[in-house]
Motif scaffolding. Structure first.
Motif, PDB file in Angstrom:
ATOM      1  N   LYS A  30       0.744  -1.055  -0.015  1.00  0.00           N
ATOM      2  CA  LYS A  30       0.139  -0.053   0.015  1.00  0.00           C
ATOM      3  C   LYS A  30       0.720   1.046   0.057  1.00  0.00           C
ATOM      4  CE  LYS A  30      -4.134   1.445   2.742  1.00  0.00           C
ATOM      5  NZ  LYS A  30      -4.769   1.368   3.826  1.00  0.00           N
ATOM      6  N   VAL A  31       0.642   2.044  -0.973  1.00  0.00           N
ATOM      7  CA  VAL A  31       1.510   3.229  -1.143  1.00  0.00           C
ATOM      8  C   VAL A  31       0.931   4.623  -1.104  1.00  0.00           C
ATOM      9  CG1 VAL A  31       3.620   2.179  -2.562  1.00  0.00           C
ATOM     10  CG2 VAL A  31       1.531   3.079  -3.516  1.00  0.00           C
ATOM     11  N   ASP A  32       1.555   5.320  -0.487  1.00  0.00           N
ATOM     12  CA  ASP A  32       1.189   6.674  -0.342  1.00  0.00           C
ATOM     13  C   ASP A  32       2.283   7.803  -1.162  1.00  0.00           C
ATOM     14  OD1 ASP A  32      -0.015   9.086   0.281  1.00  0.00           O
ATOM     15  OD2 ASP A  32       0.541   9.225   2.471  1.00  0.00           O
ATOM     16  N   GLY A  33       1.831   7.798  -2.379  1.00  0.00           N
ATOM     17  CA  GLY A  33       2.688   8.396  -3.378  1.00  0.00           C
ATOM     18  C   GLY A  33       3.785   7.524  -3.512  1.00  0.00           C
ATOM     19  N   GLU A  34       5.183   7.479  -3.074  1.00  0.00           N
ATOM     20  CA  GLU A  34       6.190   6.685  -3.134  1.00  0.00           C
ATOM     21  C   GLU A  34       6.473   5.832  -1.955  1.00  0.00           C
ATOM     22  OE1 GLU A  34       9.353   5.954  -5.422  1.00  0.00           O
ATOM     23  OE2 GLU A  34       7.379   6.064  -6.595  1.00  0.00           O
ATOM     24  N   THR A  35       6.030   6.393  -0.912  1.00  0.00           N
ATOM     25  CA  THR A  35       6.240   5.763   0.427  1.00  0.00           C
ATOM     26  C   THR A  35       5.362   4.656   0.673  1.00  0.00           C
ATOM     27  OG1 THR A  35       6.389   7.896   0.979  1.00  0.00           O
ATOM     28  CG2 THR A  35       6.772   6.335   2.936  1.00  0.00           C
ATOM     29  N   ILE A  36       5.993   3.525   1.369  1.00  0.00           N
ATOM     30  CA  ILE A  36       5.039   2.377   1.653  1.00  0.00           C
ATOM     31  C   ILE A  36       4.428   2.647   2.760  1.00  0.00           C
ATOM     32  CG2 ILE A  36       5.021  -0.280   2.152  1.00  0.00           C
ATOM     33  CD1 ILE A  36       7.694  -0.039  -0.033  1.00  0.00           C
ATOM     34  N   VAL A  37       3.090   2.274   2.952  1.00  0.00           N
ATOM     35  CA  VAL A  37       2.334   2.362   4.056  1.00  0.00           C
ATOM     36  C   VAL A  37       2.018   1.008   4.959  1.00  0.00           C
ATOM     37  CG1 VAL A  37       0.221   3.680   5.146  1.00  0.00           C
ATOM     38  CG2 VAL A  37       1.368   4.401   3.119  1.00  0.00           C
ATOM     39  N   ASP A  38       1.925   0.287   3.952  1.00  0.00           N
ATOM     40  CA  ASP A  38       1.482  -1.031   4.507  1.00  0.00           C
ATOM     41  C   ASP A  38       1.863  -2.009   3.466  1.00  0.00           C
ATOM     42  OD1 ASP A  38       0.219  -3.055   6.231  1.00  0.00           O
ATOM     43  OD2 ASP A  38      -1.546  -2.417   5.828  1.00  0.00           O
ATOM     44  N   ALA A  39       2.132  -3.328   3.956  1.00  0.00           N
ATOM     45  CA  ALA A  39       2.380  -4.307   2.900  1.00  0.00           C
ATOM     46  C   ALA A  39       1.894  -5.704   3.464  1.00  0.00           C
ATOM     47  CB  ALA A  39       3.914  -4.642   2.917  1.00  0.00           C
ATOM     48  N   GLU A  40       1.648  -6.509   2.611  1.00  0.00           N
ATOM     49  CA  GLU A  40       0.856  -8.107   2.658  1.00  0.00           C
ATOM     50  C   GLU A  40       1.575  -9.033   1.596  1.00  0.00           C
ATOM     51  OE1 GLU A  40      -3.468  -9.633   2.317  1.00  0.00           O
ATOM     52  OE2 GLU A  40      -3.269  -7.366   3.086  1.00  0.00           O
ATOM     53  N   PRO A  41       2.161  -9.950   2.478  1.00  0.00           N
ATOM     54  CA  PRO A  41       2.657 -11.113   1.665  1.00  0.00           C
ATOM     55  C   PRO A  41       1.686 -12.043   1.319  1.00  0.00           C
ATOM     56  CG  PRO A  41       3.622 -11.087   3.487  1.00  0.00           C
ATOM     57  CD  PRO A  41       2.943  -9.981   3.773  1.00  0.00           C
ATOM     58  N   GLU A  42       1.685 -12.387   0.100  1.00  0.00           N
ATOM     59  CA  GLU A  42       0.680 -13.557  -0.111  1.00  0.00           C
ATOM     60  C   GLU A  42       1.346 -14.814  -0.833  1.00  0.00           C
ATOM     61  OE1 GLU A  42      -2.476 -12.487  -2.881  1.00  0.00           O
ATOM     62  OE2 GLU A  42      -3.344 -10.981  -1.545  1.00  0.00           O
ATOM     63  N   VAL A  43       1.508 -15.918   0.020  1.00  0.00           N
ATOM     64  CA  VAL A  43       1.996 -16.900  -0.710  1.00  0.00           C
ATOM     65  C   VAL A  43       1.127 -18.115  -0.859  1.00  0.00           C
ATOM     66  CG1 VAL A  43       4.235 -16.762   0.509  1.00  0.00           C
ATOM     67  CG2 VAL A  43       2.656 -18.000   1.574  1.00  0.00           C
ATOM     68  N   GLY A  44       1.347 -19.151  -1.536  1.00  0.00           N
ATOM     69  CA  GLY A  44       0.609 -20.305  -1.728  1.00  0.00           C
ATOM     70  C   GLY A  44       0.332 -20.703  -3.288  1.00  0.00           C
TER      71      GLY A  44
END
Lengths: 360, 303
Positions: A24-38
């Motif tokens: 999840k980005v705000d402009g260029e900065t990352i606000v949140d992240a979520e890895p999905e595997v499987g």
């Protein structure tokens, strides 16, 4: 500016395999992240329940293409624990030599992938070239280049070919000269340092809370290594250091792996020197007793664990695999938040992702 | 954000990496020592242990099917063929499309007839061409050129039909590893050889007056061989197991005293039972599969 989710993957040059990183980005900065595997789930744990004990060894190889020997060794170690098989001492030393070679090869492959992530083609070519030396040695020993199928329940498949130990020592010398070259190549490069130093900070507390193991944990200042803290095989007889760095950034992770390669060369030399003569294989029983077996090893990527339940037949009742990357990848949000979009490649590349073992 | 680490001056971060790449350039292009080979024209020398295409020595193979049992992907099968030299035989074929080249089939082979060669260029346009019948993988000369890692030793093999239970082999053995064991319901004893103690001195073979003991070259096995067990009450003496056994380890022997009295008062033929010679057994489980009456038990083998 409006925030938005960006899918990096499942088909993305950064991912090294099939997985998806949603940021999840705000402009260029990352606000949140979520890895999905499987995406690469093959149901290996379930297939193992339908196969006899020796038949699982080549399957365990296929857990991770980068360090297949570690996984088949871990499987054999676990089943030996279940069956109570004594491994000849020579086999243990051969295993340690091959495991450390596999660690070198795995770290070199990581280095190659990391270099190409950061736009350094020379680093990729050089690391792959030097990995070839180790892969050739392992091929002349086990008969295959990537999926070795070398450890067996109660020993190893083949004895060392003539002059193999001398070749291995020469390979150690070669790798050590090349490691100096890498240090010049990477640390001498301003771009590499700018993209690594103080990027992807993982604090000690976060790393411990999230169950991160292996080089990312050691780079966060925790001296924790299965080979020292819970020695398996003959690691307790060998003299080596646990490499750790206090910084916790991408550069520390890179540095820990390079230091580990120096230590691996040291271990190979010692193990070849101390290797006794004798048998390298014993006959393993066909059926396992009713009970459980546990094995924990230091994979190049972290702590690997297998847990096997035997029910008296020639097939395991259940085989549980603990993959280090499956757990390490959950630390992605705490590493990514606050950095720029362009840092994602450096941060996730520094984890040495291997999706084969993660999704199994 | 970037913190300086050590001394990385302007020349440091340009010249040091450039020096390294420059050196490699000189080494590979000017001195002519490249790191690669021109693949189709030059080929790397592969080690003997390399696992490529299969070969089978028809003369050494006994058709026991141990390779089928160990194969993780079930890519092998036994095919009945007529050979002008060897007669009616069963030999394994391989489906390379399913094979994962683990090499277990070669490792488990009791007579070292099956090998994996260094031939690796197996790609093809059609899937059918991966299915190799026994004749496609036949190469009788290859096994003699292959240096075996498994140790072999000579062991006495018993031909039970010739044995007269004279106990001379047991008297002669210097290691005391031959024991005369009585066969149940048959008034005979057969020598049972403790293979772990046997030193291959071959004294028992020369001592045997009937030439019932034959010296045979045996390769050590890395896998535990399951032994068949006979349930005597269920055995009908049909000798299906003896016909199925690839190593002739099963003999049908008459049981005296089991004759049925016929209507006219005469006695019929005595019943037969199977007798195993375990020294010859390779643990393939074919007798177990052949028995229709459930008289043979084999723990851990699929029917």
């Amino acid at each position: 500016m409006a925030e938005m989710w960006i899918n990096m993957g499942p088909q993305h040059p950064m991912t090294h395999g099939l997985w998806n990183l949603r940021v999840k980005v705000d402009g260029e900065t990352i606000v949140d992240a979520e890895p999905e595997v499987g995406y690469l789930h093959r149901g290996i744990e379930k297939i193992c329940e339908n196969r006899t004990y020796p038949q699982i060894i080549p399957l365990a190889d296929r857990l991770c293409y980068g360090s297949s020997l570690t996984w088949s060794h871990l499987y054999c170690m676990t089943v030996e624990d279940l069956m109570g098989v004594e491994v000849p001492e020579r086999a243990e030393y051969i295993r340690v030599v091959t495991l450390e070679m596999q660690r070198l090869a795995s770290h070199l492959m990581w280095l190659a992938a990391y270099a190409v992530d950061l736009g350094m083609m020379a680093g990729f070519i050089y690391s792959m070239r030097d990995r070839e030396v180790l892969v050739d040695l392992l091929q002349s020993l086990s008969g295959s280049r990537l999926t070795y199928n070398y450890p067996r329940i109660g020993g190893v498949a083949h004895d060392l070919p003539p002059n193999w130990d001398r070749e291995a020592l020469r390979a150690c010398n070669y790798i050590e000269t090349r490691l100096k070259e890498y240090e010049d190549l990477y640390e001498g490069s301003k771009i590499f340092m700018m993209r690594n130093v103080d990027v992807g900070l993982l604090t000690k507390e976060d790393a411990l809370d999230l169950g991160v193991t292996g080089p990312p944990l050691r780079a966060s200042g925790v001296r924790y290594d299965m080979r020292k803290d819970r020695p398996y095989s003959v690691y307790s007889d060998l003299d080596f250091e646990v490499c750790s760095r206090p910084e916790g950034d991408c550069f520390a992770r890179y540095r820990v792996r390079i230091d580990e390669m120096w230590e691996s060369c040291k271990i190979i030399r010692q193990a070849i020197q101390r290797m006794p003569k004798g048998k390298w294989r014993t006959v393993a029983p066909r059926n396992a007793p009713v009970g459980t077996g546990l094995g924990r090893v230091e994979d190049p990527r972290g702590e690997g664990m297998m847990y096997v339940v035997g029910d008296g037949s020639d097939k395991p009742y259940r085989l549980k695999i603990r993959s280090p990357i499956f757990i390490t990848v959950s630390a992605a949000p705490s590493m990514l938040v606050g950095y720029k979009m362009a840092d994602v490649v450096a941060i996730m590349g520094g984890l040495d992702m291997c999706i084969g073992e993660c999704d199994r | 954000m970037v913190r300086e680490r050590g001394k990385v001056s302007f020349f440091g971060y340009v010249v040091r990496p450039m020096m390294r790449t420059g050196r490699q350039f000189v080494r590979s292009l000017i001195l002519g020592r490249p790191n690669t080979v021109l693949y189709p024209h030059e080929k790397l020398v592969l080690p003997q242990v390399y696992r490529g295409k299969h070969t089978l020595d028809f003369k050494k193979c006994i058709g026991c099917g141990n390779c089928l049992n160990i194969c993780p992907n079930e890519c092998m099968w036994l095919e009945k063929i007529e050979d002008p030299e060897l007669g009616k035989i069963e030999r394994p074929g391989v489906d390379l499309g399913r094979c994962l080249f683990c090499g277990f089939c070669a490792e488990v082979c009791p007579t070292v007839a099956l090998h994996l060669t260094t031939e690796f260029e197996l790609a093809d346009r059609e899937r059918e061409s991966f299915v190799l019948s026994p004749k496609d993988i036949r190469d009788d000369a290859f096994a003699s050129t292959f240096k075996e890692e498994r140790q072999s030793r000579k062991l006495p093999y018993l031909d039970l039909s010739k044995c007269t239970s004279c106990e001379k082999c047991a008297e002669e053995c210097p290691e005391m590893c031959i024991a005369m064991m009585p066969i149940e319901k048959v008034d005979k004893k057969k020598p049972e050889i403790n293979l772990a103690k046997c030193t291959s001195c071959e004294k028992c073979i020369t001592a045997c007056p009937e030439n019932a003991l034959v010296s045979t070259e045996v390769y050590e096995s890395y896998f535990e061989t399951p032994e068949p067990r006979l349930l005597l009450s269920k055995c009908t003496g049909c000798s299906a197991c003896a016909r199925a056994c690839p190593t002739d380890a099963i003999y049908m022997m008459e049981m005296p005293g089991s004759e049925k009295t016929l209507k006219d008062g005469k006695k019929g033929k005595p019943k037969k039972r199977a007798v195993f010679v375990f020294e010859k057994c390779v643990g393939c489980g074919r007798c177990f599969k052949a028995c229709k009456f459930g008289a043979i038990e084999m723990p851990g083998v699929k029917k």
